[in-house]
Every structure is written in C-alpha cells, then in structure tokens.
Enzyme design. Structure first.
Site, mmCIF file in Angstrom:
data_model
loop_
_atom_site.group_PDB
_atom_site.id
_atom_site.type_symbol
_atom_site.label_atom_id
_atom_site.label_comp_id
_atom_site.label_asym_id
_atom_site.label_seq_id
_atom_site.Cartn_x
_atom_site.Cartn_y
_atom_site.Cartn_z
ATOM 1 N N GLU A 47 0.878 -0.644 -0.078
ATOM 2 C CA GLU A 47 -0.128 0.222 0.237
ATOM 3 C C GLU A 47 0.649 0.888 0.044
ATOM 4 O OE1 GLU A 47 -2.864 0.570 3.234
ATOM 5 O OE2 GLU A 47 -3.453 1.510 2.241
ATOM 6 N N CYS A 242 -6.350 1.223 2.672
ATOM 7 C CA CYS A 242 -7.664 1.934 3.178
ATOM 8 C C CYS A 242 -7.614 2.872 1.460
ATOM 9 C CB CYS A 242 -7.195 2.115 3.913
ATOM 10 S SG CYS A 242 -7.891 2.059 5.817
ATOM 11 N N ASN A 376 -12.155 -3.496 1.000
ATOM 12 C CA ASN A 376 -11.118 -3.842 2.080
ATOM 13 C C ASN A 376 -11.306 -3.854 3.486
ATOM 14 O OD1 ASN A 376 -7.947 -3.646 2.935
ATOM 15 N ND2 ASN A 376 -8.961 -1.504 3.752
ATOM 16 N N GLU A 377 -11.195 -2.805 4.056
ATOM 17 C CA GLU A 377 -12.154 -3.314 5.640
ATOM 18 C C GLU A 377 -13.819 -2.873 5.892
ATOM 19 O OE1 GLU A 377 -9.355 -1.425 8.289
ATOM 20 O OE2 GLU A 377 -7.764 -3.232 8.750
HETATM 21 O O1 AHR Z 1 -2.103 -1.348 6.559
HETATM 22 C C1 AHR Z 1 -2.179 0.205 6.936
HETATM 23 C C2 AHR Z 1 -4.136 0.052 7.047
HETATM 24 O O2 AHR Z 1 -4.632 -1.043 8.132
HETATM 25 C C3 AHR Z 1 -4.707 -0.324 5.737
HETATM 26 O O3 AHR Z 1 -4.657 0.359 5.406
HETATM 27 C C4 AHR Z 1 -6.093 -0.534 6.338
HETATM 28 O O4 AHR Z 1 -6.500 -1.703 5.766
HETATM 29 C C5 AHR Z 1 -5.810 -1.661 8.162
HETATM 30 O O5 AHR Z 1 -7.043 -0.787 8.510
#
Ligand code: AHR
Length: 662
Positions: A47, A242, A376-377
């Site tokens: 990321e 994220c 994602n989350e």
């Molecule tokens: O890895 C950092 C963040 O942690 C990522 O962007 C997210 O998916 C998680 O909350």
C-alpha cells in the site's frame, strides 16, 4: 493399605515426573501427508502508506513533476521569471511552467525541486533527467542547464552533476540527458536554469536512476524491489488497504487512472497525508506513476500471483457515516464494470479494448490474473449487499477468477461474526482477515484456524502484524510472536491459503504507521526481523503439511506446552522435512524431535538448522545496524530418526532434513 496408597501415590508422582521430562518431545508423522500448501501461502501486501510508492519503491526522484499538486508549485522553488500555465499537452495534467529571460545579464530564471525528503543520488551512478518542453515563441533553439546541488548548501559552490539540454522545437517533445554525480548525497536538490535568452515551456520534469529494478524506465528502486523478490512471495496484494476505499469516492483508488502513458495519469490525493495529524505530510500525493501495469509486472517478476483489490463502492467507513458517501447498490454498474475491465486488462487478448492497453504498454502476454478482491475493511449489511452483484457478474463472466471478500477491520467481534456467515452465504472464495494485535493475542491464537469450517471460503490473512502493547514499533519480540502465530497458519494450510504481513514499506522520515516490514531512507534500506520471519516461512513453505504433535496434541502455545509453537511440512520438490519451532519463553527448552514412520531404508541427511534469535527483545535491525538480528544457519546431523534439540530462549528455529533411501 495405607502403605499401599502411599506407594501408589509415589509411583504416580514419578510417572508424572518422567512424563513431564518427556512433554517437549515433538513427534513428526513422516508418512501422513496432509493438506497441500498453496503456492500463494506467504506473500506481500503493498500500500502507498509511509511513502511506500512515491518517494519509495517508485524510483522517481522529482516530487510534483507535473505541477498538479493543489498548490501547483509545492516541492518547487522558482527564481527569476517563471509562470504557471494550464493548457499543456496532457489533458489530465494540464499544468506546466514557462521560463523566460529575467531581463538582466546577472539574473537567472529557473527552478529547484526538493525531491522526497531530498533527492538521494550515488557517486558514479547514472540518472536520467527527462522533460517535456517546447519553444512557445518559436525560434530554433534554447538551452536549459540541469544540476544537482547540495540542499541548503551554497557554500560548496559547485554543482556535483551538471548537463545541458537544447530545446529545439515549437511542438511539445520529450528530451532527456544523463547526469552522473561525482559524489554520493542523500539530500540533494535538482536545479534547472534557463541558460539562454528566450522562453521555454517545461512539463513533466523527471529524474530516475538508470539502474532501476530490471532496468525498466519508469521503474522501481532496485534495493527495495530486490528485497521483495528475495522473500520469494507467492502472492502480491495491491494497491492497499484503505487507499482502495478513499476518504471519499472521488479519492478512491481508480485503477483506470493508473495505466497508459505516465504523463497523463492524473494525480490522486493520498489519505495517509492526513489520517494521523501527529504524522501530517501535506505533500503526500499519489502520482500513479506506479500503477496497475507496474504492479502486475512486478508481481510477474518476483514470481507472485497478482491480487488486486478494488473498491466495492463504499468509501472508507471509518471516515464516512453518511450513507450518501457511498455508491447506492443500484448505481454500482460502473464499479462492477471496472472489475470486469481489470480482468480484461490483465488477461484479455491484445485485440480486446483493455488487453490492447496492456499490450501497448509493453506486455502483450496475459498477466495470468487468478484472484481479485472486492472491498477492503468494510462492515455491516452495506458490504454484502454491494459485494453480491459484483460476485454474480464476475462469476458469470469469469468463473475462473477467485473472488476475495472481507471480514472487516477486526479479527473477532460483532462485525467479524456477522461477515463470515455472509461470506459463506455469498460463496466468496477467500475471506480477507485483518489483525494488528498485541502480544497476548498472538500468543493465544496458535490454534485459531484449527476449528474453522473446512467447507467454507478459504482464509486470506491479508493484513497482520504484532503491535506490541505500548510498543507500536518494530522490535524482535513482536516478530518472534508473528513467527509463533504463523505455525498455526501453516498447520491449517488446508483452510489458510494466503497470508500477507502489513504494511510493507516505510520511509524513516515519512512514516504514518509502525511497525513495517522494510524501512528505507533516500539511499539505504533495512530488512526488519519481521521481514526475515516472512522470508523464512516463504522460503521454507514446503508442499504438504505433516502432523507434528507433543503429547498427541498440536503445538499451539496452549497451557502446559511451555510457550512452544511448532509445525512441520514435507517439501516434495527437495524431498525434505521442514520443522518450525518457536520458543517464546525466556528459558532454554529441551525439544527432542522424533521422525515417526520412517522405513528402515530411509535416512535423513543434509541437516540444516536456521535460527532467528535475540535476548534483547526490544531490538531490531536499523538503517545504521541493518544486520543486528538475522537468521543464522548451521549444519546438523541426526541419529536415525531422532534429534535432541536444546532450544535457546526467544528463538525461532527451522530444522531441515533431506530424505534419502539407502
Ligand atoms: O496497513 C495499514 C492499514 O491498516 C490499511 O490501509 C487498512 O486496510 C488497515 O486498517
């Protein structure tokens, strides 16, 4: 009778004592070949957080090269007569600068770029400066001079790299020249002078090391990409995290903006600029220079299966409670189309619309995409109701693609308990679990996957790291507990198909999140102990799980197991048994290994032991001391089928033996 009882009691006691002397014997059932370990088992999560892409893996050294940051000259200092214009040749990046004669012999026009925490260059290496330019007022030629100078230091007087470029066309054209610094400098400034009397327009000003990973122009920083390749990852997840979701829908990661000529890839905000105001980086944007083509290419070059994650139409739920911040289910059409088009971009023939984009970028062959993640989350009913139409459409068009759903941001609890059954109902192929948890959690989760449903979706442990209580930074103890926990992933390889530590990279001056797997500054990088844990697993993953027990129970750090965790695999390619044992305690433990079931003609040879160990639990590798804690390999021999092991405190050990027949 009394005497008899006492005798019985003492007999029982001595039996118990001798039993306890035996309790740490690890028995490996060599003949019981268990679940196949997926090639994707241990991988990488990428990321653009902590300057992982721009300013990190992406080797571009110029910040805001297209003058598109909202403050167009952020990262630049101009001098003399410089004007910002907005009708440039690249429609999605329309800004550029016009340099004109300042009107006096002694005065100068030009601009400086500060790079990312400075521009790091090495003595004698080549750097490719390139720029799009034109002569807006016609004429035959004008000149620019390009220099590298020490930042904030005019005392040295001389630039340590210098070249001139003649601009000779009224039309926009790309020019380039090689700079060769005569010193190593971590924080230099790129300086461009107008070196003749006319007017010149400059756009997309770029500086790359020539020596990038695999020599690609628009390439990757070699030491960082090499660190990824050296893991031997089985899967490469990108582009997050994220940033997939975006703070709002406009700033979600839009893969279509990240392909095609780099000059015309529009800038995107990066939420890691402002997520934590105590680590605020107002100049953190995504240039998309490292885009989906580059991610696929990197996956291929490091031998990992690509795993792109796409927005499911929910912007970050942490940051948006208003339902209007998300795409309504009935309006998901273009998002679903993005997923279908991505599959075409990766795998489609050159004759297809998106396959052609890939081929035009230099890769006519398919990237062999097999997995795609949606969301994602995410959490709540909002997620499955959006995932469902994606699943239906992708399944229909591409039954060959495996789809990854999410179990939300937590490793347990209400949202997690809600989403797993939903993922089963929807028949997601894999479910992405995230856990950034303290020591106690990692110590208690050795058996986490033992009870998972064997018939449901498979597990993708997509983001995890041990975050020490009150110690959210890299240190040996956290990594050791990751190694301990991972024995449970391995023992359950029938249900766990992928695991990726997170996050991957962090710039020492630009981090927003710790711990991370690889740290770097402008010139150097360091592999943390967590890196070595991942590498040891990935390079010793084997092909099949085999049972390993202590007192007939799996070794999961459970009560009575002396803080031991262990797993065993058979590797059919090298004909070897690989045993992983983690001593999480401060005591030396006797851990005899017994290889049960070997035939009389079978012998174990070429014994190797690899240990990762430190008595200083707070220590880790740093840029200054990159090799403070690294795996140490020794050769060992075994007497027939038993090895008497004394395992040092706080040690992750791997024992390997090749099986041969007499
Ligand atoms: O890895 C950092 C963040 O942690 C990522 O962007 C997210 O998916 C998680 O909350």
């Amino acid at each position: 009778m009394r005497i008899h009882r006492t005798l019985l009691g003492s007999l029982a006691l001595s039996a118990a004592l001798s039993l306890s002397a035996q309790t740490n014997e690890l028995v490996i059932q060599t003949k019981k070949l268990g679940a196949e370990i997926q090639p994707t088992m241990y991988g990488l999560f990428f990321e653009d957080i902590n300057y992982a892409a721009d300013g990190g893996l992406y080797a571009e050294l110029v910040k805001n090269r297209s003058f598109e940051f909202p403050q167009n000259l952020m990262g630049w200092k101009t001098f003399g007569k410089v004007a910002l214009k907005d009708d440039g040749p690249f429609e999605r990046n329309p800004h550029y600068v016009r340099l004109s004669d300042p009107g006096h012999e002694q005065k100068h026009t030009g601009l400086d770029n500060e790079g990312f925490f400075g521009i790091g260059v090495r003595n004698g290496q080549e750097y490719r400066f390139s720029v799009w330019a034109r002569l807006p007022e016609g004429g035959t030629a004008e000149k620019i001079r390009i220099e590298l100078v020490k930042t904030n230091s005019n005392t040295e007087g001389q630039p340590f790299a210098k070249q001139e470029l003649m601009i000779n066309s009224k039309e926009w054209k790309k020019y380039q020249v090689i700079l060769k610094p005569n010193m190593t400098e971590a924080k230099s400034t790129l300086r461009i002078f107008l070196a003749s009397k006319g007017t010149i327009d400059l756009e997309h000003v770029s500086l790359f090391p020539v020596d990038t990973w695999k020599g690609h122009e628009n390439g990757l920083r070699k030491d960082l990409a090499q660190a990824l390749a050296d893991i031997h990852p089985g899967v490469f997840r990108f582009p997050g995290g994220c940033i997939v979701e975006g703070t709002d829908l406009n700033t979600r990661y839009n893969w279509k903006n990240t392909v095609g000529p780099v000059e015309n890839r529009p800038l995107n905000e990066n939420r890691w600029q402002y997520t934590f105001t105590n680590r605020f980086f107002p100049d953190y944007y995504q240039s998309y220079g490292l885009g989906f083509y580059e991610f696929f290419l990197l996956s291929e070059e490091i031998g990992a299966a690509p795993l792109p994650i796409l927005s499911c139409g929910l912007s970050c739920q942490f940051q948006n409670t208003d339902p209007k911040a998300h795409v309504a289910v009935c309006d998901l059409g273009s998002y679903i189309q993005d997923a279908l088009d991505l599959i075409e971009f990766a795998n489609g023939p050159e004759t297809s619309k998106w396959g052609k984009v890939r081929a035009d970028m230099g890769h006519p062959a398919s990237f062999n995409l097999k997995f795609i993640g949606i969301g994602n989350e995410q959490w709540g009913p909002e997620y499955p109701e959006r995932l469902e139409p994606f699943l239906k459409t992708i399944r229909k068009a591409h039954p060959e693609i495996k789809i990854v759903g999410s179990s939300g941001p937590n490793s347990e609890g209400k949202d997690f308990e809600y989403l797993w059954p939903e993922m089963k109902r929807l028949k997601a192929d894999l479910v992405d679990e995230h856990f950034y948890r303290p020591e106690s959690w990692f110590l208690s989760q050795g058996a986490r996957y033992d009870k998972y449903d064997r018939k449901g979706p498979k597990v993708f442990a997509g983001e995890y790291a041990c975050h020490g209580k009150g110690k959210k930074w890299n240190h040996f103890h956290a990594s050791l507990l990751e190694a301990a926990f991972m024995t449970g992933l391995e023992r359950n390889a029938d249900v766990v198909h992928m695991a990726t530590y997170a996050p991957l990279f962090a710039h020492v001056e630009g981090w927003q999140w710790r711990p991370d797997m690889i740290w770097f500054d402008n010139l150097n990088s360091v592999r943390t102990v967590s890196y070595y844990v991942q590498q040891l697993y990935a390079q010793n993953k084997g092909t099949n799980v085999i049972p390993l027990t202590m007192n007939n129970k799996p070794v999961t750090g459970a009560e009575g197991q002396d803080g031991l965790f262990a797993s065993a695999v058979w590797d059919a390619t090298t004909h070897s048994y690989i045993i992983k044992v983690v001593n999480t305690t401060d005591k030396m433990l006797r851990v005899p290994l017994t290889f049960a079931g070997l035939k009389s003609k079978e012998v174990l040879t070429d014994g190797t032991c690899i240990k990762l160990s430190s008595l200083d639990l707070d220590k880790d590798n740093t840029i200054e001391q990159p090799f403070a804690i690294t795996p140490k390999t020794t050769t060992i021999s075994i007497l027939k089928d038993a090895l008497d092991v004394e395992l040092e405190p706080y040690t992750f050990a791997i024992y390997k033996f090749t099986k041969t027949t007499k």
